[in-house]
Write a protein that holds these residues in place. Structure first.
Motif, mmCIF file in Angstrom:
data_model
loop_
_atom_site.group_PDB
_atom_site.id
_atom_site.type_symbol
_atom_site.label_atom_id
_atom_site.label_comp_id
_atom_site.label_asym_id
_atom_site.label_seq_id
_atom_site.Cartn_x
_atom_site.Cartn_y
_atom_site.Cartn_z
ATOM 1 N N TRP A 205 -61.594 7.404 46.148
ATOM 2 C CA TRP A 205 -62.006 6.812 44.882
ATOM 3 C C TRP A 205 -60.742 6.317 44.203
ATOM 4 O O TRP A 205 -59.855 7.108 43.857
ATOM 5 N N ALA A 206 -60.646 5.000 44.040
ATOM 6 C CA ALA A 206 -59.491 4.383 43.381
ATOM 7 C C ALA A 206 -59.968 3.737 42.086
ATOM 8 O O ALA A 206 -60.969 3.016 42.070
ATOM 9 N N ASN A 207 -59.272 3.980 41.022
ATOM 10 C CA ASN A 207 -59.635 3.447 39.709
ATOM 11 C C ASN A 207 -58.435 2.754 39.071
ATOM 12 O O ASN A 207 -57.304 3.194 39.209
ATOM 13 N N ILE A 208 -58.730 1.666 38.364
ATOM 14 C CA ILE A 208 -57.697 1.030 37.543
ATOM 15 C C ILE A 208 -58.290 0.746 36.174
ATOM 16 O O ILE A 208 -59.460 0.390 36.048
ATOM 17 N N SER A 209 -57.489 0.938 35.161
ATOM 18 C CA SER A 209 -57.914 0.695 33.788
ATOM 19 C C SER A 209 -56.964 -0.302 33.146
ATOM 20 O O SER A 209 -55.763 -0.306 33.426
ATOM 21 N N SER A 210 -57.517 -1.110 32.270
ATOM 22 C CA SER A 210 -56.702 -2.060 31.524
ATOM 23 C C SER A 210 -55.887 -1.308 30.482
ATOM 24 O O SER A 210 -56.406 -0.478 29.749
ATOM 25 N N SER A 211 -54.594 -1.590 30.424
ATOM 26 C CA SER A 211 -53.753 -0.926 29.426
ATOM 27 C C SER A 211 -53.786 -1.659 28.092
ATOM 28 O O SER A 211 -53.172 -1.209 27.135
ATOM 29 N N TRP A 212 -54.511 -2.768 28.043
ATOM 30 C CA TRP A 212 -54.596 -3.527 26.789
ATOM 31 C C TRP A 212 -55.525 -2.895 25.772
ATOM 32 O O TRP A 212 -55.531 -3.281 24.615
ATOM 33 N N LYS A 213 -56.310 -1.930 26.156
ATOM 34 C CA LYS A 213 -57.295 -1.351 25.246
ATOM 35 C C LYS A 213 -56.677 -0.768 23.988
ATOM 36 O O LYS A 213 -57.311 -0.727 22.962
ATOM 37 N N ASN A 214 -55.449 -0.294 24.082
ATOM 38 C CA ASN A 214 -54.830 0.366 22.938
ATOM 39 C C ASN A 214 -53.792 -0.514 22.240
ATOM 40 O O ASN A 214 -52.992 -0.034 21.480
ATOM 41 N N GLN A 215 -53.834 -1.799 22.512
ATOM 42 C CA GLN A 215 -52.861 -2.698 21.915
ATOM 43 C C GLN A 215 -53.547 -3.644 20.928
ATOM 44 O O GLN A 215 -54.762 -3.796 20.933
ATOM 45 N N LYS B 179 -62.499 -6.651 23.570
ATOM 46 C CA LYS B 179 -63.348 -6.204 22.455
ATOM 47 C C LYS B 179 -64.751 -5.878 22.937
ATOM 48 O O LYS B 179 -65.365 -4.912 22.483
ATOM 49 N N ILE B 180 -65.259 -6.659 23.900
ATOM 50 C CA ILE B 180 -66.573 -6.372 24.469
ATOM 51 C C ILE B 180 -66.536 -5.038 25.213
ATOM 52 O O ILE B 180 -67.465 -4.232 25.117
ATOM 53 N N ALA B 181 -65.443 -4.788 25.954
ATOM 54 C CA ALA B 181 -65.302 -3.508 26.652
ATOM 55 C C ALA B 181 -65.265 -2.355 25.656
ATOM 56 O O ALA B 181 -65.891 -1.316 25.879
ATOM 57 N N ASP B 182 -64.543 -2.530 24.548
ATOM 58 C CA ASP B 182 -64.506 -1.499 23.514
ATOM 59 C C ASP B 182 -65.900 -1.229 22.972
ATOM 60 O O ASP B 182 -66.301 -0.080 22.766
ATOM 61 N N THR C 141 -68.236 2.124 23.115
ATOM 62 C CA THR C 141 -68.857 2.701 21.936
ATOM 63 C C THR C 141 -70.318 3.028 22.227
ATOM 64 O O THR C 141 -70.812 4.098 21.868
ATOM 65 N N LEU C 142 -71.006 2.107 22.914
ATOM 66 C CA LEU C 142 -72.418 2.321 23.241
ATOM 67 C C LEU C 142 -72.608 3.305 24.383
ATOM 68 O O LEU C 142 -73.432 4.201 24.311
ATOM 69 N N GLY C 143 -71.850 3.122 25.465
ATOM 70 C CA GLY C 143 -72.101 3.885 26.683
ATOM 71 C C GLY C 143 -71.119 4.983 26.985
ATOM 72 O O GLY C 143 -71.331 5.792 27.878
ATOM 73 N N GLY C 144 -70.008 5.000 26.294
ATOM 74 C CA GLY C 144 -68.989 6.010 26.559
ATOM 75 C C GLY C 144 -67.933 5.503 27.521
ATOM 76 O O GLY C 144 -68.098 4.492 28.181
ATOM 77 N N GLN C 145 -66.838 6.212 27.588
ATOM 78 C CA GLN C 145 -65.740 5.866 28.483
ATOM 79 C C GLN C 145 -65.951 6.615 29.792
ATOM 80 O O GLN C 145 -66.242 7.804 29.808
#
Length: 139
Positions: free
Chosen positions: A67-77, A85-88, A92-96
């Motif tokens: 299982w390999a995962n990558i996350s965008s580091s832009w979420k906290n910038q 913003k759509i991902a945020d 909010t709706l579905g959880g992280q």
């Protein structure tokens, strides 16, 4: 699942890739396959959103592959794109998605919508070729 069952019965490698809400879906399908005793050779989640159930998280321990995962580091910038913003909003709706159990966890400088950049940052094409060297795109 019907296609995954058929592929597994034919001895094919099972590779599941999902981006955004599709990452949540991919993880859910991989866990369901594992519960049926089907080995998932590679699960790649690309900046997934959506909270996984405890049953799904437990099932991911048994996929049998990577299982390999990558996350965008832009979420906290501050310089978020519309996609970020759509991902945020989706989180909010579905959880992280809880990715701490992934075998590989990486971060990308790509924005949420930069699927190709994140696929390459995670080296998914190389992972696919190592799992399935018969894949024609690996030549």
């Amino acid at each position: 699942m019907r296609e995954i069952r058929a592929a597994a019965a034919n001895g094919e490698k099972i590779i599941i890739v999902g981006h955004s809400w599709g990452g949540w879906s991919a993880a859910t399908v991989a866990a369901a396959a594992a519960r049926e005793g089907i080995k998932v050779d590679l699960l790649a989640t690309i900046d997934p959103i959506g909270k996984l159930s405890p049953q799904t998280l437990d099932g991911l321990k048994d996929i049998g592959g990577l299982w390999a995962n990558i996350s965008s580091s832009w979420k906290n910038q501050d310089e978020k794109t519309r996609g970020d913003k759509i991902a945020d909003f989706g989180e909010t709706l579905g959880g992280q998605t809880q990715t701490s159990r992934a075998d590989v966890n990486e971060f990308s400088q790509g924005h949420h919508e930069d699927f190709g950049i994140m696929m390459n940052d995670l080296r998914v094409p190389q992972m696919i070729c190592s799992v399935d060297p018969q894949d024609k795109s690996c030549k």
